[in-house]
Design a protein around this motif. Structure first.
Motif: not given
Ligand SMILES: O[C@H]1[C@H](O)[C@@H](O)[C@H](O)[C@@H](O)[C@H]1O
Length: 630
Positions: A300-305, A310-312, A527-535
Motif C-alpha cells: 500500500g501507499t498509506a501512512g509514513p514509510v 516496520l509492519t511489513y 530495501y525495496p525501492l519504496w523503502a530505500r531512502s528511509t532504510g
C-alpha cells in the motif's frame, strides 16, 4: 570477447528481442499488462523440463553480452559520486591534526576541543536521518548537490574562521554534508549500477572514504610544521573536491529507479539508456516497473514509510539487518583506531609525537589499501563470506591488542620517588604505586629517568592542565628537561609497544575489506525501492550515532576499564556481531535489486541460510507466483 562471438551474441539477442516482443504481445492480449521479467521467469522455469532450459540460455547470453560491454559512463557516475565519500573521510580525519595547532592558537579548552570534533559527527547523524525525506521527495541528484554545497560552504567558513564560534559553525555545516552524502551516495550508485558490478561500484565509495582519511593524515603531517594558520589550509583544501563534485553533478543524471517510482517514465528510459550505453533496457525497465507496482499492491501507499517498513515483515527484517551491520561496524571500534591511533600508539609506549602522527598516516594507508582488496573481493567471495571473515579477523586482532596492553600493565614500572612534603595538589597522584595506575588517572603523569632499558627515579605527579606535554610541578614541569628525564602522559614506558602496532595493522587488514565497506554496500541494496531512502537514512543514522558514542567514550572507558579492558569490551561487541551476521545476513551478490526483498521472507535468523536450497526455493516460488500474477 572475439568479434565472431560478439556477432553470435548480437544475433541471438536480436532474435531474442523479436521472440520477447511476440511473447509480450500475446500476454498483453490474454491477461493485460504483465512484466517481461515475470513472463521470462515463468517461461524459463516451465521450459526447463521440456526443452532443457532454453529461457536460461537466452538470459545467460543476454547477461554475458551486458557484462562484456559495461559502458564507461557508469564508472564516471560512480567516481563523481564517490567524491562525497572522499570528503566524508577527509573531513572526519583532518580534524585530529588541525586540533593540535588550533588548541594552541585559539586557546581551546578541553570542552571546546570535544565540541569541535564531535559536533561534525553529531550533525552528520542528524542529516543522515533527515536525508531520507530529502532523497525520497527531491531525488538523489539534488541531495548530492546539496551535500556538496554544504561541504564547500563548511570548508570556506572553517578556513576563514576568526573565532571558536565560527569554527564550530563550520564544523556543523561540514557534518550536515557528511551525513547527507553518506546515506545518498551508496543508494545512488547501487541504483545506477548493473547488478553484476553493483557491489564493486558501491564499495568504491568506501575506498574513497578511506582514501580521504589517508589524504587527511598526510595533509595533517605536512601542515603540522606550519604552527600559525596551518589548520586553515587543512580545512580549506576540502573545497576542491566538493566544487568538482558540484559541477560534475550538474551534468549527471538522476537515478533511473527514483524517476520510475515518481512516474517520470520517459526521462527514466532516457537515463537508463544513457547509463547502459547501447544495450537494450526493456527487460530492466520492465523489471523495475513491475516490482514497484507489485510492492504498491502488497504494502500500500498509506501512512509514513517507516511505519509501513516496520509492519511489513521483509522490510522490518532488512532494517534490523541493515542497522545491526552499521551498529556492529562502529561497536568493533574502527573509529577509536582511526581517531585515536596516535594516542593508542603513545599509550602503548611510543614516545615520539611526530613519529606517532606519521605512523597514524601509515595506519590510514593500510586501511585504504585493504579496502581496495574489498573492492576486488566483493564480487568474488560475495558480501556474506567477506563480512564474516572480516569480522572474525577483527575480533582476533582486538583480543591481541587487549593482551598487548594487559602484558604492558603487568610489567608496569613502579613509582620509586615520593615527594617529602606533598602539597594538596600533589596528593592525588602520590597514591599510585606504579605507572599503570598513575597514567590511567587523567590528572597525573609519570616522570622518570631511563638508564638503558631500565626505568629509574620515577614519580607520579600532576599534569599541567593547559598543556599535557609537561608536569604541573617538579622535575618534569620544565619543557626543556634534561635528556635522561621523560614525561609520560597517558602511557607507560614498556617493551611491548610493538604488539599494539602489529595488532592495529592486523585489525585493519581484516576490518578494511569487509566490515568497513559491507555495511554501506549491503544497506544500499537490501530495501525495496519504496523503502530505500528511509532504510538508508535509519541505518546511516545508526552508524553515526554509534560513531559518536564509541569515539566520545573511548578515553573514559579506558579510564574505568583500563586500556586492555576497553579493547576486550570491543572484542566482545565484535564477537556478538559475528553471531548476528552469521545468522542474519543473506547473500545479495549478483541479484537484481528487485529480487533481494524475497531474501527476507524467511524468519530473521534463517536469512543467513539463503544460499541454501531453502533460500533458492523461496526465490523460485516468488518468481513463479509473480509469473502467475498471484
Ligand atoms: O566504512 C567507513 C570506514 O571504514 C572508515 O574508515 C570509518 O572511519 C567509518 O566510520 C566507516 O563508516
Amino acid at each position: 570477447m572475439s568479434r565472431k562471438a560478439s556477432d553470435n551474441v548480437e544475433y541471438t539477442l536480436r532474435s531474442l528481442s523479436h521472440l520477447m516482443k511476440e511473447k509480450r504481445r500475446k500476454k498483453d492480449e490474454n491477461a493485460g499488462e504483465r512484466s517481461l521479467v515475470a513472463a521470462e521467469s515463468y517461461t524459463s522455469i516451465n521450459s526447463q523440463g521440456a526443452t532443457g532450459g532454453g529461457g536460461d540460455l537466452e538470459r545467460a547470453a543476454r547477461r554475458q553480452f551486458q557484462r562484456d560491454v559495461t559502458p564507461a559512463f557508469v564508472y564516471v557516475v560512480s567516481v563523481f559520486s564517490a567524491l562525497g565519500g572522499f570528503l566524508f573521510g577527509y573531513d572526519t580525519g583532518v580534524v585530529s591534526g588541525a586540533m593540535l595547532l588550533l588548541k594552541k592558537q585559539m586557546n581551546l579548552t578541553a570542552l571546546w576541543q570535544e565540541l569541535v570534533v564531535s559536533s561534525t559527527v553529531g550533525a552528520a547523524a542528524l542529516s543522515a536521518l533527515l536525508g531520507g525525506l530529502l532523497n525520497g521527495t527531491c531525488g538523489r541528484r539534488p541531495s548530492i548537490l546539496i551535500a556538496s554545497c554544504f561541504f564547500t560552504a563548511g570548508a570556506v567558513v572553517l578556513a576563514a574562521a576568526g573565532n571558536k564560534e565560527t569554527l564550530l559553525a563550520g564544523r556543523v555545516v561540514v557534518g550536515l554534508g557528511i551525513g547527507l552524502a553518506s546515506m545518498t551516495i551508496p543508494v545512488y550508485i547501487a541504483e545506477a549500477a548493473p547488478s553484476h558490478l553493483r557491489g564493486r561500484l558501491v564499495t568504491i565509495n568506501t575506498l574513497f572514504i578511506t582514501g580521504g582519511q589517508f589524504f587527511a593524515a598526510v595533509i595533517d603531517g605536512a601542515f603540522s610544521y606550519l604552527a600559525k594558520d596551518g589548520w586553515r589550509y587543512m580545512f580549506g583544501l576540502s573545497a576542491v573536491p566538493s566544487v568538482i563534485q558540484f559541477f560534475g553533478f550538474l551534468f549527471l543524471p538522476e537515478s533511473p529507479r527514483w524517476l520510475i517510482q515518481k512516474g517520470q517514465t520517459q526521462k527514466a528510459r532516457r537515463v537508463l539508456s544513457q547509463i547502459r550505453g547501447n544495450q537494450t533496457i526493456d527487460e530492466e525497465y520492465d523489471s523495475i516497473k513491475n516490482s514497484i507496482d507489485e510492492e504498491e499492491k502488497e504494502v500500500g501507499t498509506a501512512g509514513p514509510v517507516i511505519c509501513r517498513m516496520l509492519t511489513y515483515p521483509p522490510t522490518r527484517r532488512a532494517l534490523i539487518v541493515g542497522c545491526g551491520l552499521q551498529m556492529f561496524q562502529q561497536l568493533s571500534g574502527i573509529n577509536t583506531v582511526m581517531y585515536y591511533c596516535a594516542t593508542i600508539l603513545q599509550m602503548s609506549g611510543m614516545q615520539d609525537d611526530t613519529l606517532a602522527i606519521w605512523l597514524s598516516a601509515v595506519i590510514a594507508l593500510i586501511n585504504f589499501i585493504f579496502t581496495l582488496f574489498g573492492v576486488w573481493l566483493v564480487e568474488k567471495l560475495g558480501r556474506r563470506k567477506l563480512t564474516i571473515g572480516s569480522l572474525a579477523g577483527t575480533t582476533i586482532a582486538l583480543i591481541i591488542l587487549a593482551l598487548g596492553f594487559l602484558l604492558s600493565a603487568q610489567v608496569s614500572p613502579p613509582v620509586t620517588l615520593y615527594p617529602r612534603n606533598s602539597s594538596s595538589e600533589n596528593s592525588i597522584c602520590t597514591k599510585y604505586s606504579d605507572c599503570n595506575g598513575c597514567m590511567l588517572d587523567p590528572n597525573c603523569g609519570f616522570c622518570y629517568q631511563a638508564n638503558k632499558s631500565n626505568i629509574v627515579e620515577s614519580s607520579c605527579v600532576p599534569v599541567d592542565k593547559k598543556f599535557n606535554v609537561k608536569a604541573a610541578l617538579g622535575r618534569c614541569s620544565n619543557e626543556s628537561k634534561t635528556e635522561e628525564l621523560f614525561w609520560a602522559y597517558n602511557y607507560c614506558p614498556t617493551p611491548y609497544s610493538w604488539i599494539a602496532l602489529v595488532s592495529l595493522i592486523i585489525y585493519l587488514v581484516f576490518f578494511a575489506p569487509g566490515m568497513g565497506p559491507m555495511p554501506w554496500t549491503v544497506n544500499s541494496e537490501i530495501y525495496p525501492l519504496w523503502a530505500r531512502s528511509t532504510g538508508n537514512a535509519c541505518s546511516s543514522g545508526v552508524n553515526w550515532i554509534f560513531n559518536v558514542l564509541i569515539s566520545l567514550t573511548f578515553l573514559h572507558t579506558a579510564e574505568y576499564l583500563t586500556y586492555y579492558g576497553a579493547f576486550f569490551l570491543y572484542a566482545g561487541f565484535a564477537a556478538v556481531g559475528l553471531i548476528f551476521i552469521y545468522g542474519c545476513l543473506p547473500e545479495t551478490k549478483g541479484k537484481k535489486l528487485e529480487e533481494i526483498e524475497s531474501l527476507f521472507e524467511n524468519k530473521l535468523c534463517t536469512c543467513g541460510a539463503s544460499e541454501s536450497d531453502e533460500g533458492r526455493f523461496k526465490l523460485t516460488t516468488h518468481y513463479l507466483s509473480t509469473a502467475r500474477g498471484e
